[in-house]
Every structure is written in structure tokens, then in C-alpha cells.
Scaffold this motif. Structure first.
Motif, short mmCIF file in Angstrom:
data_model
loop_
_atom_site.label_atom_id
_atom_site.label_comp_id
_atom_site.label_asym_id
_atom_site.label_seq_id
_atom_site.Cartn_x
_atom_site.Cartn_y
_atom_site.Cartn_z
N ASP A 1 0.86 -1.18 0.00
CA ASP A 1 0.00 0.00 0.00
C ASP A 1 0.90 1.23 0.00
N PRO A 2 0.35 2.44 -0.16
CA PRO A 2 1.20 3.64 -0.24
C PRO A 2 2.07 3.87 0.99
N GLN A 3 1.74 3.26 2.12
CA GLN A 3 2.55 3.40 3.33
C GLN A 3 3.64 2.33 3.43
N GLY A 4 3.68 1.39 2.47
CA GLY A 4 4.71 0.37 2.46
C GLY A 4 4.32 -0.94 3.11
N ASN A 5 3.09 -1.06 3.58
CA ASN A 5 2.64 -2.31 4.18
C ASN A 5 2.43 -3.37 3.10
N ILE A 6 2.73 -4.63 3.43
CA ILE A 6 2.50 -5.73 2.50
C ILE A 6 1.03 -6.10 2.54
N VAL A 7 0.41 -6.16 1.36
CA VAL A 7 -1.03 -6.46 1.26
C VAL A 7 -1.21 -7.76 0.47
N PRO A 8 -1.93 -8.75 1.04
CA PRO A 8 -2.19 -9.98 0.29
C PRO A 8 -3.30 -9.76 -0.73
N LEU A 9 -3.19 -10.42 -1.87
CA LEU A 9 -4.16 -10.22 -2.95
C LEU A 9 -4.91 -11.49 -3.34
N SER A 10 -4.69 -12.58 -2.62
CA SER A 10 -5.32 -13.86 -2.97
C SER A 10 -5.47 -14.69 -1.70
N PRO A 11 -6.26 -15.75 -1.74
CA PRO A 11 -6.39 -16.62 -0.56
C PRO A 11 -5.05 -17.19 -0.08
N VAL A 12 -4.22 -17.67 -1.01
CA VAL A 12 -2.93 -18.20 -0.59
C VAL A 12 -2.02 -17.07 -0.12
N ILE B 1 -3.10 -14.52 1.52
CA ILE B 1 -3.57 -14.27 2.90
C ILE B 1 -2.94 -15.29 3.85
N TYR B 2 -2.88 -16.54 3.41
CA TYR B 2 -2.27 -17.59 4.25
C TYR B 2 -0.80 -17.28 4.53
N MET B 3 -0.07 -16.95 3.46
CA MET B 3 1.35 -16.64 3.62
C MET B 3 1.55 -15.38 4.46
N HIS B 4 0.70 -14.38 4.23
CA HIS B 4 0.79 -13.12 4.98
C HIS B 4 0.68 -13.38 6.48
N LYS B 5 -0.25 -14.26 6.85
CA LYS B 5 -0.45 -14.58 8.26
C LYS B 5 0.68 -15.46 8.79
N ARG B 6 1.02 -16.50 8.04
CA ARG B 6 2.02 -17.46 8.50
C ARG B 6 3.41 -16.83 8.60
N LEU B 7 3.78 -16.01 7.61
CA LEU B 7 5.11 -15.39 7.59
C LEU B 7 5.14 -14.05 8.31
N ARG B 8 4.01 -13.68 8.90
CA ARG B 8 3.90 -12.46 9.71
C ARG B 8 4.26 -11.20 8.91
N PHE B 9 3.73 -11.14 7.68
CA PHE B 9 3.96 -9.98 6.84
C PHE B 9 3.31 -8.71 7.38
N GLY B 10 2.42 -8.85 8.35
CA GLY B 10 1.74 -7.69 8.91
C GLY B 10 2.56 -6.94 9.95
N LEU B 11 3.73 -7.48 10.33
CA LEU B 11 4.57 -6.78 11.30
C LEU B 11 5.02 -5.43 10.75
N ARG B 12 5.12 -4.46 11.63
CA ARG B 12 5.53 -3.12 11.20
C ARG B 12 6.94 -3.11 10.62
N ARG B 13 7.74 -4.09 11.01
CA ARG B 13 9.11 -4.22 10.52
C ARG B 13 9.17 -4.19 9.00
N HIS B 14 8.22 -4.85 8.34
CA HIS B 14 8.22 -4.89 6.87
C HIS B 14 7.99 -3.51 6.27
N GLN B 15 7.10 -2.76 6.87
CA GLN B 15 6.84 -1.40 6.41
C GLN B 15 8.08 -0.52 6.63
N ILE B 16 8.69 -0.62 7.82
CA ILE B 16 9.84 0.21 8.15
C ILE B 16 11.01 -0.08 7.22
N LEU B 17 11.27 -1.34 6.94
CA LEU B 17 12.37 -1.68 6.03
C LEU B 17 12.13 -1.13 4.63
N TRP B 18 10.87 -1.17 4.20
CA TRP B 18 10.53 -0.61 2.88
C TRP B 18 10.75 0.91 2.88
#
Length: 200
Positions: free
Chosen positions: A120-131, A133-150
Motif C-alpha cells: 500500500d502507499p505506506q509500504g505495508n504488504i497487502v495480500p491479494l489472494s487466498p494463498v 492471505i495464508y502466507m501473509h499470516k504465517r510469515l507475519r507480513f503484517g509486522l511493522r518491521r516490513h513497512q519500516i524496512l521498505w
């Protein structure tokens, strides 16, 4: 979703044909093939301690599929966060069936990987499909760390561009002011990462 940003600007590949008896020996080759970035979250290793900190992940887990332990086409250059989060998780008993019932993992070298995520424009990772969403949750893509690194990477790219401009116009006060401001912002985000607050 028209304001979303492509998930990554470089595409990893697997080009090594050398054979080793230890999968860790593949790491230098993987680092080049994956453009110094985690195959999963796309974090640049320069912000996380470099190659010494990154792992060699087995896409189809070696615990479940030991025959693939030294198969380069099954290896992923991974940050320690993604590798530990993924661990030995796999959706099937078949190494070639990486997705089952919208659960599983997309090979980072596959062309379809980028169709399952964006920023998204703030650098957060956004899932676009059911799989996704699964990876986003399992790999913890929602952590703020991913946004900060971006964000850190975007600031660094802009700072490099400003340095190039200053080489042409070294006395440009506006450029110097902008660079100083970006440098201050960069250091604030960098402190966030180095203080280990980005695990939340």
C-alpha cells in the motif's frame, strides 16, 4: 486498489549449477540470484546484518523431503524472520504440491508470486489472494518491521539521487536541506530497527 505499489522491483532466479554436500554452501549463489533480498518478504539483507544473518531456506521443507536438501531449485535466500515463521510448514505430503485448499506457499522465483502481494502507499504488504492471505499470516507480513524496512529503502534511494544532484550543484541549499531532513528521518527509522522494536 489503484494506489497500490508493486511488491518488488527485482525478480529472483536460480542459476547455480555447482553441486555441494552442504546446503549452506549455496548461500553466496542464492544471495546473487535473489538480489540480496529475502525471497519471501523482499527485505534487503543490508538492513538486517547481511549474508551472515540470512538463512538458506528449503522451500519444500528438508525435514519432510530430505531428498531435496541439496536441490538448488528448492532453495530460497531468506531472512531469519521468514525462515523461522515458515519452519517446516507444508500443505501436503507431496513436495510438488505447494498449495492445497488455499493454504501453502508460492515459490518466490515463480512469475505468479507478485500477483499475490502488493504494497500500500505506506509500504505495508497487502495480500491479494487466498494463498497470499495464508502466507501473509504465517510469515507475519503484517509486522511493522516490513513497512519500516521498505520506508528505509525508499529514503536511501532518494538520498542517493540527491547526492548525485549535489555532485552537479554542490552549493544548492534546497537540496542540502532536503538531504539533511531525509537523513534525520532515515536515522529515526534505523533506530527503530536496531532497537529490535520491529518484531511487533
Amino acid at each position: 486498489m489503484t494506489n497500490n505499489i508493486p511488491f518488488r522491483e527485482s525478480h529472483p532466479s536460480r542459476t547455480c549449477t555447482t553441486q555441494y554436500t552442504d546446503h549452506k554452501r549455496f548461500k553466496p549463489h542464492l544471495r546473487v540470484d535473489f538480489n540480496q533480498r529475502c525471497g519471501y518478504c523482499h527485505a534487503n539483507d543490508i538492513y538486517l546484518g547481511g549474508a551472515t544473518v540470512f538463512h538458506v531456506d528449503h522451500f519444500a521443507p528438508q525435514k519432510k523431503f530430505p531428498d531435496l536438501r541439496l536441490n538448488y531449485s528448492n532453495l530460497v535466500y531468506s531472512c531469519p524472520y521468514c525462515n523461522r515463521s515458515k519452519s517446516d510448514d507444508w500443505p501436503s505430503t507431496d513436495a510438488t504440491q505447494n498449495i492445497a485448499n488455499d493454504k501453502g506457499y508460492i515459490d518466490p522465483c515463480g512469475e505468479e508470486y507478485v500477483n499475490n502481494f502488493c504494497r500500500d502507499p505506506q509500504g505495508n504488504i497487502v495480500p491479494l489472494s487466498p494463498v497470499g492471505i495464508y502466507m501473509h499470516k504465517r510469515l507475519r507480513f503484517g509486522l511493522r518491521r516490513h513497512q519500516i524496512l521498505w520506508i528505509i529503502h525508499q529514503i536511501r534511494v532518494t538520498m542517493n539521487e540527491l547526492h548525485s544532484e549535489l555532485e552537479k550543484k554542490p552549493a544548492d541549499y534546497a537540496l542540502l536541506t532536503q538531504l539533511a531532513s531525509l537523513n534525520k528521518e532515515y536515522l529515526q527509522y534505523w533506530d527503530y530497527i536496531t532497537d529490535n522494536k520491529a518484531n511487533a
